[in-house]
Design a protein around this motif. Structure first.
Motif, PDB file in Angstrom:
ATOM      1  N   ARG A   6       0.984  -1.284  -0.012  1.00  0.00           N
ATOM      2  CA  ARG A   6      -0.037  -0.006  -0.058  1.00  0.00           C
ATOM      3  C   ARG A   6       0.957   1.385  -0.135  1.00  0.00           C
ATOM      4  N   MET A   9      -0.299   6.234   1.775  1.00  0.00           N
ATOM      5  CA  MET A   9      -1.301   6.118   2.854  1.00  0.00           C
ATOM      6  C   MET A   9      -1.344   7.274   3.500  1.00  0.00           C
ATOM      7  N   THR A  10      -2.088   7.923   4.228  1.00  0.00           N
ATOM      8  CA  THR A  10      -2.169   9.048   4.935  1.00  0.00           C
ATOM      9  C   THR A  10      -1.907   8.494   6.173  1.00  0.00           C
ATOM     10  N   GLN A  12      -3.368   9.290   8.996  1.00  0.00           N
ATOM     11  CA  GLN A  12      -4.414   8.580   9.651  1.00  0.00           C
ATOM     12  C   GLN A  12      -4.943   7.169   9.280  1.00  0.00           C
ATOM     13  N   ALA A  13      -4.798   6.937   8.049  1.00  0.00           N
ATOM     14  CA  ALA A  13      -5.084   5.653   7.584  1.00  0.00           C
ATOM     15  C   ALA A  13      -3.951   4.538   7.933  1.00  0.00           C
ATOM     16  N   ALA A  14      -2.790   5.194   7.884  1.00  0.00           N
ATOM     17  CA  ALA A  14      -1.668   4.257   8.375  1.00  0.00           C
ATOM     18  C   ALA A  14      -1.851   3.918   9.911  1.00  0.00           C
ATOM     19  N   ALA A  16      -4.640   3.886  11.562  1.00  0.00           N
ATOM     20  CA  ALA A  16      -5.833   2.936  11.826  1.00  0.00           C
ATOM     21  C   ALA A  16      -5.564   1.604  11.133  1.00  0.00           C
ATOM     22  N   ALA A  17      -4.850   1.564  10.140  1.00  0.00           N
ATOM     23  CA  ALA A  17      -4.320   0.035   9.477  1.00  0.00           C
ATOM     24  C   ALA A  17      -3.372  -0.788  10.607  1.00  0.00           C
ATOM     25  N   GLN A  20      -5.792  -1.910  13.550  1.00  0.00           N
ATOM     26  CA  GLN A  20      -6.337  -3.096  12.917  1.00  0.00           C
ATOM     27  C   GLN A  20      -5.407  -4.276  12.790  1.00  0.00           C
TER      28      GLN A  20
END
Length: 268
Positions: A6, A9-10, A12-14, A16-17, A20
């Motif tokens: 990936r 990624m921002t 924030q997205a990183a 969150a990933a 998770q």
């Protein structure tokens, strides 16, 4: 399925990933400590390898701590005691060098016995629990029990035709800590059952025992002289014997506290 890299990624997205992924992989420590370690890595210009190593070592260290806590809890110690909390100055009979050598747990690794002999208040139970705790922290399965409680459990197991299973269960722990031997007389059946447990563990797994009676006085607990001699033999052969003495440092400490309080009252 092949993994997909990936890109772009921002933050924030990183984040969150990562959260998770840590949940899916059951990495609670990395999940909890990632923000702080990431901030430190950025500030110190840590390499990618160094950053990953910090994360993984944090997880490993925390898992080791939790395993130790589980082993200590499973040992069923009646209270927390540590070698750091033992006052060697108050009991000159106990050699700190000997106790700290025992804390390395080499004797447990070799399956050797340990006997702590002394009157009430001399620290034998403290040392039994503290050394048992050290063994649990070192990775050994430990079980603490009172001598009378163990014998009662064995008698009940024999009555329920579960004796073999019960003895085998006690045989599987790396260190069996038996406290308060000598406070009550055991009948022949109880003594013989305890002897079976000791025989099961002989030269295979360690037994640590605390008693208020010297070996010569064990005939009060084990009334059969031959059985008493056999039990003493199994608990002393190749092992360590620590004599904690006859003067209660608990009582001496209480008296000093009372004397100090009395002096304070007189000053007023």
């Amino acid at each position: 399925m092949p993994t997909t890299r990936r890109r772009g990624m921002t933050e924030q997205a990183a984040t969150a990933a990562i959260d998770q992924a840590c949940r899916a992989l059951r990495l609670p420590t990395i999940r909890a400590q990632f923000p702080d370690i990431a901030e430190t890595a950025g500030r110190d210009q840590m390499s990618y390898h160094g950053f990953l190593a910090e994360l993984l070592m944090a997880e490993c260290d925390d898992r080791a701590r939790r395993r130790s806590e589980r082993r200590i809890k499973a040992a069923a110690f009646p209270r927390e005691k540590s070698l750091r909390g033992f006052d060697f100055d108050e009991n000159s009979n106990v050699d700190p060098a000997v106790i700290h050598a025992l804390a390395t747990c080499e004797w447990v690794k070799k399956g050797l016995p340990l006997c702590l002999i002394g009157d009430s208040g001399t620290g034998k139970s403290h040392l039994l629990i503290a050394l048992g705790t050290e063994a649990a922290m070192a990775g050994f399965r430990v079980k603490y029990t009172l001598a009378t409680k163990l014998v009662n459990e064995l008698v009940e197991a024999a009555d329920d035709l579960m004796l073999t299973k019960t003895i085998a269960r006690y045989g599987r722990v790396g260190l069996l800590c038996i406290d308060e031997l000598g406070y009550m007389e055991l009948d022949r059946r109880g003594a013989e059952l305890l002897f079976q447990v000791l025989t099961e563990r002989e030269e295979k797994a360690s037994v640590a025992l605390a008693s208020n009676e010297s070996f010569a006085g064990w005939t009060k607990t084990f009334t059969d002289p031959r059985l008493c001699a056999a039990i003493v033999d199994r608990l002393t052969f190749g092992g360590n014997i620590i004599e904690t003495g006859t003067e209660s440092y608990r009582l001496a400490h209480s008296r000093r506290v009372q004397d100090d309080a009395a002096r304070e009252r007189r000053k007023r």
